[in-house]
Design an enzyme around this catalytic site. Structure first.
Site, short mmCIF file in Angstrom:
data_model
loop_
_atom_site.label_atom_id
_atom_site.label_comp_id
_atom_site.label_asym_id
_atom_site.label_seq_id
_atom_site.Cartn_x
_atom_site.Cartn_y
_atom_site.Cartn_z
N GLY A 20 24.87 -22.55 32.18
CA GLY A 20 24.36 -21.28 31.64
C GLY A 20 25.50 -20.35 31.28
CG PHE A 21 26.01 -15.66 29.84
CD1 PHE A 21 27.17 -15.56 29.08
CD2 PHE A 21 25.54 -14.52 30.50
CE1 PHE A 21 27.84 -14.35 28.98
CE2 PHE A 21 26.20 -13.32 30.40
CZ PHE A 21 27.37 -13.23 29.64
CB ILE A 22 26.74 -16.10 34.84
CG1 ILE A 22 26.21 -14.80 34.21
CG2 ILE A 22 27.66 -15.78 36.03
CD1 ILE A 22 25.41 -13.91 35.15
CG ASP A 78 22.27 -26.13 33.68
OD1 ASP A 78 22.88 -25.06 33.72
OD2 ASP A 78 21.17 -26.25 33.10
CG ASN A 79 16.71 -27.63 34.30
OD1 ASN A 79 17.36 -26.73 33.78
ND2 ASN A 79 15.50 -27.43 34.81
CB THR A 86 12.31 -22.01 38.35
OG1 THR A 86 11.51 -22.72 37.44
CG2 THR A 86 13.77 -22.32 38.13
CE1 TYR A 119 14.20 -13.80 37.38
CE2 TYR A 119 14.61 -11.44 37.11
CZ TYR A 119 15.07 -12.73 37.19
OH TYR A 119 16.42 -12.98 37.08
CE LYS A 177 17.04 -14.81 41.71
NZ LYS A 177 17.48 -16.25 41.70
#
Ligand code: UDP
Length: 333
Positions: free
Chosen positions: A10-12, A31-32, A95, A149, A153
């Site tokens: 991903g980005f980060i 990573d999927n 997820t 969300y 988290k």
């Protein structure tokens, strides 16, 4: 140190992988590719201290093998972006919660130092600005998908801190505020890549709501510095929560204006009501500003890039993608 990064494409995650390799660590990525991209890590695959598995966290066998080889796990794999969260709430919650549960179980087996990515979303509608780690949290009702969300988290944070207290697993929680920079895609709604792409194309800049909501944008390079500093201090930071973000506050209207100016663009602003942009009844956060005293005190971190620096970097990145052709632009997202 051998570091496993979940969500590393991903980005980060991909920026973190680069930084760790650069300083001599070994990195494996799980990573999927659901929102991450192979293009983000393609330049790393020949590196002798880098390996990756394109697989879901739910594959216990793969996760167990990678965790057994790791000294540390940075758990970044999660549902990303408000748009996705509103459109696919079941997947988001599963997820986040099942993923973190699985990662913590593997980390406990091999006593891995663990960093869990959380989000400023957990502060919800709290009016105590700037947000401090020990503040009370104020979420909206469960009838609004958006809050699923934040709640998921938050449960991740509870799971991580429970593993620290009950099993002495060295877990640290990081709450990311708006992180931006090259390689971030606008596909999942993130405002800066969207505004920059719109400005470069001369298309209308789409401000959602009245544009008076504000955010603080932190350059991904600063975020990576924060992550590595925390990772290196398990004794100081285990069992703790840290905000990671910039405290330079800007309204979305000001952002639109600055993007347009720095891009030298003729784009005009168009206002889109929230219920059209997201879903009926969508609640946005009016202000989101971190208090970053705790991380500053603990590891001496503070952001080094201004919003102007960030936009300069994102503009250069997006311009290059446009020159590279539409094919690259699409697959790079
Ligand atoms: N936003 C906007 N136009 C866009 C995308 C986002 O005005 O094309 C707004 C969004 O409603 C929010 C802010 O920009 O108020 C930041 O959005 P983003 O999705 O980047 O992050 P968030 O802070 O919502 O997690």
């Amino acid at each position: 140190m051998q570091v496993l990064i979940t969500g590393g494409a991903g980005f980060i995650g991909s920026h973190l992988a680069e930084a760790l390799l650069q300083r001599g660590d070994s990195v494996s990525i799980l990573d999927n590719l659901s929102t991450g991209s192979y293009n983000n890590i393609a330049h790393l695959i020949t590196h002798p201290r880098f390996s990756f598995a394109i697989e879901s966290l739910n594959n216990d066998l793969v996760l167990d093998r990678l965790a057994s080889q790791a000294d540390a796990i940075v758990h970044l794999a999660a549902a990303v972006g408000v748009q996705l969260v509103v459109e696919r709430p079941t997947e988001t919650i599963e997820t986040n919660v099942i993923g973190t549960h699985t990662v913590l179980a593997a980390a406990r087996r091999y006593r891995c130092r663990t960093l869990i990515a959380s989000t400023s979303e957990v502060y919800g509608k709290s009016a105590e600005i700037p947000f401090k780690e020990e503040n009370d949290l104020l979420l909206g009702p469960s009838s609004h998908s958006r809050w699923g969300y934040a709640a998921s988290k938050l449960l991740d944070e509870f799971l991580g801190l429970a593993a620290y207290r009950e099993y002495q697993l060295p877990v640290t929680i990081v709450r990311f505020f708006n992180t931006v920079g090259p390689r971030q895609t606008g596909r999942y709604g993130m405002v800066i890549p969207r505004f920059v792409q719109q400005a470069l194309r001369g298309a209308p800049i789409t401000v959602f709501g009245d544009g008076n909501q504000s955010r603080c944008f932190c350059h991904v390079a600063d975020v990576i510095r924060a992550l590595t500093a925390l990772l290196d201090q398990p004794a100081l930071t285990a069992g703790e929560i840290y905000n990671i973000g910039s405290d330079e506050e800007v309204t979305i209207n000001q952002l639109a204006e600055q993007v347009s100016r720095q891009a030298d663009s003729a784009s005009t602003v168009t206002y889109i009501p929230y219920n059209e942009a997201y879903a009926p009844g969508f609640e946005d956060m009016r202000r989101r500003v971190p208090n970053i005293d705790k991380i500053r005190r603990t590891v001496g971190w503070s952001p080094g890039h201004t919003l102007t620096d960030i936009l300069t970097d994102v503009l250069a990145y997006e311009r290059e993608r446009m020159i590279g052709g539409q094919g690259i632009a699409r697959s790079g997202e």
